[in-house]
Each structure stands twice: as structure tokens, then as C-alpha cells.
Design an enzyme around this catalytic site. Sequence first.
Site, PDB file in Angstrom:
ATOM      1  N   SER A 141     -65.483 -13.768-106.434  1.00 16.80           N
ATOM      2  CA  SER A 141     -66.226 -12.501-106.382  1.00 16.80           C
ATOM      3  C   SER A 141     -65.252 -11.350-106.593  1.00 16.80           C
ATOM      4  O   SER A 141     -64.105 -11.406-106.124  1.00 16.80           O
ATOM      5  CB  SER A 141     -66.901 -12.342-105.018  1.00 16.80           C
ATOM      6  OG  SER A 141     -67.302 -10.993-104.830  1.00 16.80           O
ATOM      7  N   TYR A 154     -66.732 -12.870 -96.311  1.00 13.76           N
ATOM      8  CA  TYR A 154     -67.125 -13.363 -97.637  1.00 13.76           C
ATOM      9  C   TYR A 154     -65.945 -13.286 -98.608  1.00 13.76           C
ATOM     10  O   TYR A 154     -65.616 -14.262 -99.295  1.00 13.76           O
ATOM     11  CB  TYR A 154     -68.303 -12.519 -98.133  1.00 13.76           C
ATOM     12  CG  TYR A 154     -68.769 -12.832 -99.537  1.00 13.76           C
ATOM     13  CD1 TYR A 154     -69.507 -13.988 -99.812  1.00 13.76           C
ATOM     14  CD2 TYR A 154     -68.491 -11.965-100.590  1.00 13.76           C
ATOM     15  CE1 TYR A 154     -69.947 -14.261-101.095  1.00 13.76           C
ATOM     16  CE2 TYR A 154     -68.929 -12.227-101.874  1.00 13.76           C
ATOM     17  CZ  TYR A 154     -69.657 -13.375-102.126  1.00 13.76           C
ATOM     18  OH  TYR A 154     -70.090 -13.636-103.402  1.00 13.76           O
TER      19      TYR A 154
END
Length: 246
Positions: A141, A154
Site C-alpha cells: 500500500s 495497516y
Amino acid sequence: MSSPQRKVAIITGSARGIGAAIAERLSRDRFSVVINYAASATEADVLADKIEMAGGRAIVAQADVSQPSDVERMFEMADVAFGGVDVLVNNAGIMQLSPIAEATDAQFDAQIAVNLKGAFNTLREAARRIRQGGRIISLSSSQVDLLHPSYAIYAATKAGVETMTRVLAKELRGRKITVNAIAPGPIATALFPEGNSREAIDHRPSLAPLDRPGQPVDIAAIVAFLAGQDGAWINGEVIRANGGII
Ligand code: NDP
């Protein structure tokens, strides 16, 4: 003249979202595909039917990537159905946002289990089984660089995925297998509403200078490049794909 043998790709978490776009794209590029799901059985069946109707080859495989035995079984299903595996796309992932001060143990454990342990489980199985000349592609990401508040857990799991990617690329010397990651910016899927205000979601796409939200097909195209012949010289890399938001 007979057409060349299809290669075989496992795409984790591919019943919906970015994974489904990847499965469709790789099928169009003549891969036989294994559509993995954890809970979305109906969506997986619908996608497999769609691919078969279009002349492709697809099976569905239920497996929770956080469970090593599930991952092993998924690779075995691919072996039985298609005779081996050439490409792993490590796409399954979850996102639960919270500032660290308010984060729960459950949020931490769940993201570690799916995003980090899940990536480890699939990378390990791929490292053991993927055929000579194969490709391993993981989804990271752009939050690894953006470092927005509430993304700590995350982003940390995705940073771990990037590190494992770079190390595994070196460990697989001699087998002509490339190992890379793609780090998307915001893509319009169901992942985003979780833990996000509507305002934040509406605002984010405007950050990209290309002036549109990212779409699953944008990421599928990069996977196709890395999985195909033209991507053969890229190894141990992380490709940030976010329309230029960083
Ligand atoms: P979605 O929420 O739309 O889909 C998530 C997928 O992961 C589903 O197919 C789901 O399967 C699967 N999944 C979740 N848990 C498990 C599990 N334990 N085992 C197997 N599969 C599981 O997410 P996206 O398509 O948006 O995201 C795909 C990947 O891209 C993720 O790794 C995400 O972190 C990454 N990414 C996404 C961005 C975005 O903006 N959307 C940006 C940057 C990275 P099921 O429905 O069967 O549970």
C-alpha cells in the site's frame, strides 16, 4: 497449430475488489486462474462462471490465508486442477483504521494475521512450489510512504510484506522467479469505507494529480505486466501505483 500451454495463477482474495479484476485480466492473458476466497463463495462462483463463459479456465478455492494448512490445500487444489503453479498474486488483505492510542488488540491481531502472516503463508508455499520462471506479486500500500494518521498497524503490515518481498527475491536465485510488490494508493473498492468517513473518501481521489480515483483495473494492468514476459527484468521491487499522490 496448437496454442501455447496456459500458465497457472493463484490470486488470493479474488472473489471481489482488486483481486477479481486481477483474476479477470490474467485470464484474458491466457492464465488458468485459481480464485481464492475466505467468505465470498457466491461471488467467487459467479466470477469463475464468467471467466469460463469467456473461454478461460478457472477454479475456486476456499482458504483463509492466515491458516497455513488452508494455504497448502489451495496450492494442492491448483496442482490437481492445472498441474502446478506459475504465478502467485498475494492480494488478500484487510484494513482496520484507528489511532494507536485507541487501537484494540483485536484490530492489531486481525491485520497481522491476514496481511502479514497471510502473506508469509502464501510466500512460503510459493517459494516451495512455484515452477521455474514463475512470478510472485504481493499487494502492499502507498500508506507505507504516506503514513497518514490511523494507518499505523495497516501500514506496518504492508511494510513487512515489502521487506519479505525483497528478501525472497534474493532467496530464489537460480530458479528464474521474480518477486515484486505493488503499492497502490486509494482504489475504489469495499476496503475503503471501513473506518473511513465519507468526507475522507470523497476527498482522497482529488489528491491524485491524474484527477480521477484509482480503479481495480489500473492495478490489474500492473500485475499483468509483472506476470508477463515484458516484466521479466523487474525483481525485488515495489512499484508505487497511486496516480502520483506521493
Ligand atoms: P476488498 O476489501 O475489496 O477485498 C478484500 C479481499 O481480501 C476479499 O476478496 C476478501 O475475500 C479477501 N480476504 C480478506 N481476508 C481474507 C482471508 N483471511 N483469507 C483470504 N482472503 C481474504 O479489498 P481491495 O480489493 O481493495 O484490496 C486488495 C488488496 O489491495 C489488499 O491487500 C489491500 O490491502 C490492498 N490495497 C488496497 C487499496 C485500496 O485503496 N482499495 C490501496 C492499497 C492497497 P472474502 O470476501 O472472501 O473474505
